[in-house]
Design an enzyme around this catalytic site. Sequence first.
Site, PDB file in Angstrom:
ATOM      1  N   HIS A 127      -2.749   1.009  -1.644  1.00  0.00           N
ATOM      2  CA  HIS A 127      -3.306   1.811  -2.743  1.00  0.00           C
ATOM      3  C   HIS A 127      -3.114   3.344  -2.248  1.00  0.00           C
ATOM      4  O   HIS A 127      -2.974   3.620  -0.953  1.00  0.00           O
ATOM      5  CB  HIS A 127      -4.403   1.607  -3.397  1.00  0.00           C
ATOM      6  CG  HIS A 127      -5.636   1.968  -2.647  1.00  0.00           C
ATOM      7  ND1 HIS A 127      -6.660   2.328  -3.115  1.00  0.00           N
ATOM      8  CD2 HIS A 127      -5.629   1.963  -1.259  1.00  0.00           C
ATOM      9  CE1 HIS A 127      -7.601   2.381  -2.155  1.00  0.00           C
ATOM     10  NE2 HIS A 127      -7.096   2.385  -0.980  1.00  0.00           N
ATOM     11  N   CYS A 134      -6.555   9.140   2.609  1.00  0.00           N
ATOM     12  CA  CYS A 134      -6.333   8.369   1.507  1.00  0.00           C
ATOM     13  C   CYS A 134      -5.378   8.827   0.360  1.00  0.00           C
ATOM     14  O   CYS A 134      -5.096   7.873  -0.529  1.00  0.00           O
ATOM     15  CB  CYS A 134      -7.675   7.829   1.128  1.00  0.00           C
ATOM     16  SG  CYS A 134      -8.810   7.159   2.303  1.00  0.00           S
ATOM     17  N   ASP A 173      -3.264  -9.703  -5.343  1.00  0.00           N
ATOM     18  CA  ASP A 173      -2.991 -10.207  -4.173  1.00  0.00           C
ATOM     19  C   ASP A 173      -1.549  -9.662  -3.844  1.00  0.00           C
ATOM     20  O   ASP A 173      -0.497  -9.913  -4.501  1.00  0.00           O
ATOM     21  CB  ASP A 173      -3.155 -11.492  -3.907  1.00  0.00           C
ATOM     22  CG  ASP A 173      -3.015 -11.712  -2.374  1.00  0.00           C
ATOM     23  OD1 ASP A 173      -3.294 -11.069  -1.455  1.00  0.00           O
ATOM     24  OD2 ASP A 173      -2.328 -12.944  -2.121  1.00  0.00           O
ATOM     25  N   HIS A 174      -1.368  -9.001  -2.757  1.00  0.00           N
ATOM     26  CA  HIS A 174       0.073  -8.433  -2.020  1.00  0.00           C
ATOM     27  C   HIS A 174       0.793  -7.413  -3.322  1.00  0.00           C
ATOM     28  O   HIS A 174       1.834  -7.526  -3.329  1.00  0.00           O
ATOM     29  CB  HIS A 174       0.867  -9.683  -1.797  1.00  0.00           C
ATOM     30  CG  HIS A 174       0.497 -10.271  -0.552  1.00  0.00           C
ATOM     31  ND1 HIS A 174      -0.666 -10.841  -0.451  1.00  0.00           N
ATOM     32  CD2 HIS A 174       1.143 -10.110   0.823  1.00  0.00           C
ATOM     33  CE1 HIS A 174      -0.820 -11.330   0.888  1.00  0.00           C
ATOM     34  NE2 HIS A 174       0.537 -10.908   1.610  1.00  0.00           N
ATOM     35  N   HIS A 231      -1.729   3.477   1.839  1.00  0.00           N
ATOM     36  CA  HIS A 231      -2.287   2.585   2.750  1.00  0.00           C
ATOM     37  C   HIS A 231      -2.654   1.299   2.433  1.00  0.00           C
ATOM     38  O   HIS A 231      -3.077   1.238   1.302  1.00  0.00           O
ATOM     39  CB  HIS A 231      -3.323   3.388   3.810  1.00  0.00           C
ATOM     40  CG  HIS A 231      -4.621   3.717   2.637  1.00  0.00           C
ATOM     41  ND1 HIS A 231      -4.639   4.634   1.878  1.00  0.00           N
ATOM     42  CD2 HIS A 231      -5.775   3.149   2.596  1.00  0.00           C
ATOM     43  CE1 HIS A 231      -5.817   4.675   1.370  1.00  0.00           C
ATOM     44  NE2 HIS A 231      -6.392   3.653   1.448  1.00  0.00           N
ATOM     45  N   HIS A 254      -5.408  -2.462   2.327  1.00  0.00           N
ATOM     46  CA  HIS A 254      -6.580  -2.999   2.897  1.00  0.00           C
ATOM     47  C   HIS A 254      -6.442  -4.641   2.824  1.00  0.00           C
ATOM     48  O   HIS A 254      -5.778  -4.993   1.978  1.00  0.00           O
ATOM     49  CB  HIS A 254      -7.699  -2.506   1.836  1.00  0.00           C
ATOM     50  CG  HIS A 254      -8.028  -0.909   1.776  1.00  0.00           C
ATOM     51  ND1 HIS A 254      -8.947  -0.422   3.123  1.00  0.00           N
ATOM     52  CD2 HIS A 254      -7.747   0.039   1.090  1.00  0.00           C
ATOM     53  CE1 HIS A 254      -9.003   0.646   2.722  1.00  0.00           C
ATOM     54  NE2 HIS A 254      -8.416   1.049   1.708  1.00  0.00           N
ATOM     55  N   GLU A 312     -14.464  -3.379   1.243  1.00  0.00           N
ATOM     56  CA  GLU A 312     -12.970  -2.605   1.244  1.00  0.00           C
ATOM     57  C   GLU A 312     -12.451  -2.666   2.740  1.00  0.00           C
ATOM     58  O   GLU A 312     -11.352  -2.817   2.935  1.00  0.00           O
ATOM     59  CB  GLU A 312     -13.061  -1.132   0.705  1.00  0.00           C
ATOM     60  CG  GLU A 312     -11.590  -0.520   0.810  1.00  0.00           C
ATOM     61  CD  GLU A 312     -11.753   0.944   0.657  1.00  0.00           C
ATOM     62  OE1 GLU A 312     -10.836   1.632  -0.147  1.00  0.00           O
ATOM     63  OE2 GLU A 312     -12.626   1.609   1.252  1.00  0.00           O
TER      64      GLU A 312
HETATM   65  N1  LIG Z   1     -16.590   6.185  -2.948  1.00  0.00           N
HETATM   66  C1  LIG Z   1     -15.278   6.103  -2.122  1.00  0.00           C
HETATM   67  N2  LIG Z   1     -15.016   6.522  -1.164  1.00  0.00           N
HETATM   68  C2  LIG Z   1     -13.899   6.125  -0.734  1.00  0.00           C
HETATM   69  C3  LIG Z   1     -12.966   5.063  -1.273  1.00  0.00           C
HETATM   70  C4  LIG Z   1     -13.474   4.375  -2.342  1.00  0.00           C
HETATM   71  O1  LIG Z   1     -12.963   3.406  -2.660  1.00  0.00           O
HETATM   72  N3  LIG Z   1     -14.596   4.592  -2.913  1.00  0.00           N
HETATM   73  N4  LIG Z   1     -11.961   4.764  -0.430  1.00  0.00           N
HETATM   74  C5  LIG Z   1     -11.347   5.286   0.426  1.00  0.00           C
HETATM   75  C6  LIG Z   1     -10.152   4.840   1.224  1.00  0.00           C
HETATM   76  O2  LIG Z   1      -9.637   3.748   0.363  1.00  0.00           O
HETATM   77  C7  LIG Z   1      -9.875   4.745   2.598  1.00  0.00           C
HETATM   78  O3  LIG Z   1      -9.098   3.572   2.907  1.00  0.00           O
HETATM   79  C8  LIG Z   1     -11.293   4.358   3.499  1.00  0.00           C
HETATM   80  O4  LIG Z   1     -11.383   5.352   4.356  1.00  0.00           O
HETATM   81  P1  LIG Z   1     -12.349   5.374   5.574  1.00  0.00           P
HETATM   82  O5  LIG Z   1     -13.728   5.274   5.031  1.00  0.00           O
HETATM   83  O6  LIG Z   1     -11.926   6.303   6.311  1.00  0.00           O
HETATM   84  O7  LIG Z   1     -12.118   4.106   6.254  1.00  0.00           O
HETATM   85  P2  LIG Z   1     -11.489   3.856   7.547  1.00  0.00           P
HETATM   86  O8  LIG Z   1     -11.470   2.063   7.908  1.00  0.00           O
HETATM   87  O9  LIG Z   1     -10.067   4.278   7.837  1.00  0.00           O
HETATM   88  O10 LIG Z   1     -12.580   4.357   8.727  1.00  0.00           O
HETATM   89  P3  LIG Z   1     -13.716   4.147   9.590  1.00  0.00           P
HETATM   90  O11 LIG Z   1     -14.255   5.079   9.856  1.00  0.00           O
HETATM   91  O12 LIG Z   1     -13.380   2.945  10.546  1.00  0.00           O
HETATM   92  O13 LIG Z   1     -14.766   3.059   8.436  1.00  0.00           O
HETATM   93  C9  LIG Z   1     -12.033   6.515   1.054  1.00  0.00           C
HETATM   94  N5  LIG Z   1     -13.394   6.978   0.564  1.00  0.00           N
HETATM   95 ZN   LIG Z   2      -8.002   2.693   0.744  1.00  0.00          ZN
END
Ligand SMILES: Nc1nc2c(c(=O)[nH]1)N=C([C@H](O)[C@H](O)COP(=O)(O)OP(=O)(O)OP(=O)(O)O)CN2
Ligand SMILES: [Zn+2]
Length: 139
Positions: free
Chosen positions: A18, A37, A83-84, A43, A45, A128
């Site tokens: 997404h 993001c 999925d996918h 990217h 998940h 996530e």
């Molecule tokens: N309230 C929300 N905040 C964020 C969401 C969400 O769905 N709700 N999603 C994202 C992104 O999808 C992103 O992929 C997540 O990024 P991040 O937190 O940086 O996760 P990472 O695994 O890359 O980093 P870590 O530091 O290893 O946790 C962002 N925000």
């Molecule tokens: Zn994401």
Amino acid sequence: MSERIGFITRVQSFSACHRLHSKSLSDEENKRIFGKCNNPNGHGHNYTVEVTVRGKIDRNTGMVMNLTDLKECIEEAIMKPLDHKNLDLDVPYFADVVSTTENLAVFIWESMVKLLPPDSLHEIKIYETDRNIVVYRGE
Ligand SMILES: Nc1nc2c(c(=O)[nH]1)N=C([C@H](O)[C@H](O)COP(=O)(O)OP(=O)(O)OP(=O)(O)O)CN2
Ligand SMILES: [Zn+2]
């Protein structure tokens, strides 16, 4: 003896990609709010969803609900549509809804609630990542 209430949970994982991007914000605002993001090419998940159902423990079956039936509902409501998939391009719900995990939980709730007995769905919990977790209870 009064009827006992139980909670049962089934866990399901799926993979999807997404991009966090809102059509109601400018490109600059999208970049500022969503950061990496908002990457135009998206990217991915490996999501894990916990679906929890609440109900009376049936005296005859010993079950709140047959987990095999819950598994079939999850296949329809989660696996087939998500999925996918590219959430933003493949799932019509996300054409105008930002594909955050909060909104994904709402989508899954709305899909599951149609398939389950009335008032039985208790909670949708989505991992996530190992560290980013969302809970939605239909409110
Ligand atoms: N309230 C929300 N905040 C964020 C969401 C969400 O769905 N709700 N999603 C994202 C992104 O999808 C992103 O992929 C997540 O990024 P991040 O937190 O940086 O996760 P990472 O695994 O890359 O980093 P870590 O530091 O290893 O946790 C962002 N925000
Ligand atoms: Zn994401």
